[in-house]
Design an enzyme around this catalytic site. Structure first.
Site, PDB file in Angstrom:
ATOM      1  CB  THR A  13      -0.948   0.030   1.219  1.00 53.93           C
ATOM      2  OG1 THR A  13      -0.162  -0.015   2.426  1.00 53.93           O
ATOM      3  CG2 THR A  13      -1.915  -1.136   1.188  1.00 53.93           C
ATOM      4  N   GLY A  14       2.180   1.128   0.017  1.00 54.31           N
ATOM      5  CA  GLY A  14       3.060   2.289  -0.028  1.00 54.31           C
ATOM      6  C   GLY A  14       3.201   2.841  -1.434  1.00 54.31           C
ATOM      7  CG  LEU A  15       4.062   7.079  -2.014  1.00 56.90           C
ATOM      8  CD1 LEU A  15       4.935   8.324  -1.957  1.00 56.90           C
ATOM      9  CD2 LEU A  15       2.746   7.397  -2.711  1.00 56.90           C
ATOM     10  CB  VAL A  16       7.807   1.778  -4.034  1.00 58.68           C
ATOM     11  CG1 VAL A  16       8.456   0.780  -4.989  1.00 58.68           C
ATOM     12  CG2 VAL A  16       8.646   3.057  -3.971  1.00 58.68           C
ATOM     13  CB  CYS A 150      15.047   6.856  -6.994  1.00 58.18           C
ATOM     14  SG  CYS A 150      14.731   7.765  -5.469  1.00 58.18           S
ATOM     15  CB  SER A 180       6.868  10.491  -4.486  1.00 55.88           C
ATOM     16  OG  SER A 180       7.688  10.760  -5.605  1.00 55.88           O
ATOM     17  N   GLY A 181       9.935  10.712  -3.072  1.00 56.38           N
ATOM     18  CA  GLY A 181      11.154  10.003  -2.703  1.00 56.38           C
ATOM     19  C   GLY A 181      11.257   9.739  -1.218  1.00 56.38           C
ATOM     20  CG  HIS A 245      14.388  12.222  -7.751  1.00 57.48           C
ATOM     21  ND1 HIS A 245      13.251  12.677  -7.130  1.00 57.48           N
ATOM     22  CD2 HIS A 245      14.856  11.202  -6.967  1.00 57.48           C
ATOM     23  CE1 HIS A 245      13.034  11.975  -6.021  1.00 57.48           C
ATOM     24  NE2 HIS A 245      13.995  11.079  -5.910  1.00 57.48           N
ATOM     25  CG  ASN A 332      10.691   9.770  -7.448  1.00 56.83           C
ATOM     26  OD1 ASN A 332      10.136  10.517  -8.252  1.00 56.83           O
ATOM     27  ND2 ASN A 332      10.212   9.560  -6.239  1.00 56.83           N
ATOM     28  CB  THR A 333       7.676   5.969  -7.467  1.00 56.48           C
ATOM     29  OG1 THR A 333       6.855   6.631  -8.424  1.00 56.48           O
ATOM     30  CG2 THR A 333       7.872   6.857  -6.243  1.00 56.48           C
TER      31      THR A 333
END
Length: 357
Positions: A13-16, A150, A180-181, A245, A332-333
């Site tokens: 459920t995280g951004l990545v 990243c 988001s990093g 980025h 980055n993701t």
């Protein structure tokens, strides 16, 4: 015909984690079969996830139950993708590897273990042979492969063809990195709105450490051993953009260099994923733009096919006879995390490291 491989996503459920879900839903042979979480165990994925990427939660995933991060519950899983946070990831990934699972990690916890590959498939695919040493040394049935930071990838991907073909002397990198990093919920707004937030010496140093390792593992096309006197420095910052980025890179050389030759090395760069036509491999890992005001984070972070898998390079200029400057933009993701992890898994499948356990 290649069989479908079942994937577990830790921290789903995280951004990545959500980028893994988004990118794998239409993958030709890697299918999401297990969504692992912590605070949302037992609930439908679509009800608990904060979907902060393009599109919507895939219908075929929305009703899947979030389950515990427990290898004993994953008998039919073939691949484990681990975007777990630093500190928490290390022991969890080791337990999965001991139990026989191939683990593709986006975490820093094992990036500098000498028997763990730090992998960008276009740059150092040969390092996957470390898996054999890792299994033997640790008496594991499975293994761990890591992807780099990243930020490091945003510089290392364009620097790799330059390093391979020219005699670099020094590289100075300034990064302007998205929120988001830092994951979700990320940076407090009062720290970053109306501000440029330096990430500090520790972050600068780990960026340089990873880039140094990646360049040393890059096969060179010039008759010179790896120089120990290559100077690398980085200054890293966080700004209030969501994804992407932006990195400014100033490089000097040991001899005169022609910026058009550098441009050609970037424009023609390809690697093992392109040769093997891996499903997540972009046709062009580096897209060089000649537009004066590009790349820009907003317009270029989704560049490439698949979207977000290419690094965009621009503002390439001759500074002096022995110096050039350019900028890069990396999603980055995607390229820097989930997409890079999926591409690594595809390479490992192609090379026979991932199959029926």
């Amino acid at each position: 015909m290649r069989r479908n491989l079942k994937a577990a996503i830790l921290g789903s459920t995280g951004l990545v984690g959500i980028e893994y879900v988004r990118m794998l839903v239409n993958h030709p042979y890697i299918k999401v079969s297990y969504l692992a979480g912590k605070g949302s165990v037992g609930k439908p994925y679509g009800e608990v996830v904060r979907w902060q990427t393009i599109g919507q939660v895939p219908k075929e995933i929305a009703d899947m139950e979030v389950k515990p991060t427990d290898p004993k519950l994953m008998d039919d899983v073939d691949i484990v993708f681990s975007p777990l946070p630093q500190g928490a990831a290390g022991p969890v990934e080791e337990e999965f590897a001991k139990q026989g699972f191939p683990v593709i990690s986006n975490s820093p916890d094992h990036r500098f273990d000498p028997d763990v590959p730090l992998l960008i498939p276009e740059i150092n695919p040969h390092t996957i042979s470390l898996i054999d040493e890792q299994r033997k040394r640790r008496d594991w049935k499975g293994f761990i492969v890591t992807t780099p930071l990243c930020t490091a990838q945003g510089a290392a991907i364009p620097l790799a063809p330059i390093y391979a073909n020219f005699r670099l002397d020094s590289v100075f990198i300034t990064t302007i990195q998205s929120l988001s990093g830092a994951g979700y919920p990320g940076i407090p707004s009062l720290d970053v709105v109306d501000n440029v937030l330096p990430l500090g010496d520790a972050y600068d140093n780990k960026t340089i450490k990873e880039i140094t390792r990646l360049l040393k593992e890059t096969n060179r096309n010039i008759p010179e051993s790896y120089p120990e006197d290559l100077s690398l420095a980085a200054t890293t910052h966080r700004v209030a953009t969501i994804h992407g980025h932006y990195e400014v890179i100033y490089a000097t050389f040991k001899e005169d260099v022609n910026v058009e030759k550098v441009r050609e090395s970037l424009d023609t760069f390809a690697g093992e994923p392109q040769r093997l036509k891996l499903p997540t491999a972009p046709d062009r890992p580096i897209i060089v733009t000649n537009q004066d005001a590009r790349p820009q984070v907003y317009f270029d972070r989704w560049a490439g096919n698949p979207p977000g898998m290419s690094v965009v390079v621009g503002r390439l200029a001759q500074v002096s006879r022995r110096a050039i400057r350019f900028v890069s933009v990396i999603h980055n993701t995607v390229r820097g995390a989930a997409g890079g992890g999926i591409l690594a898994a595809e390479l490992l499948v192609e090379k026979g490291y991932i199959d029926k356990r």
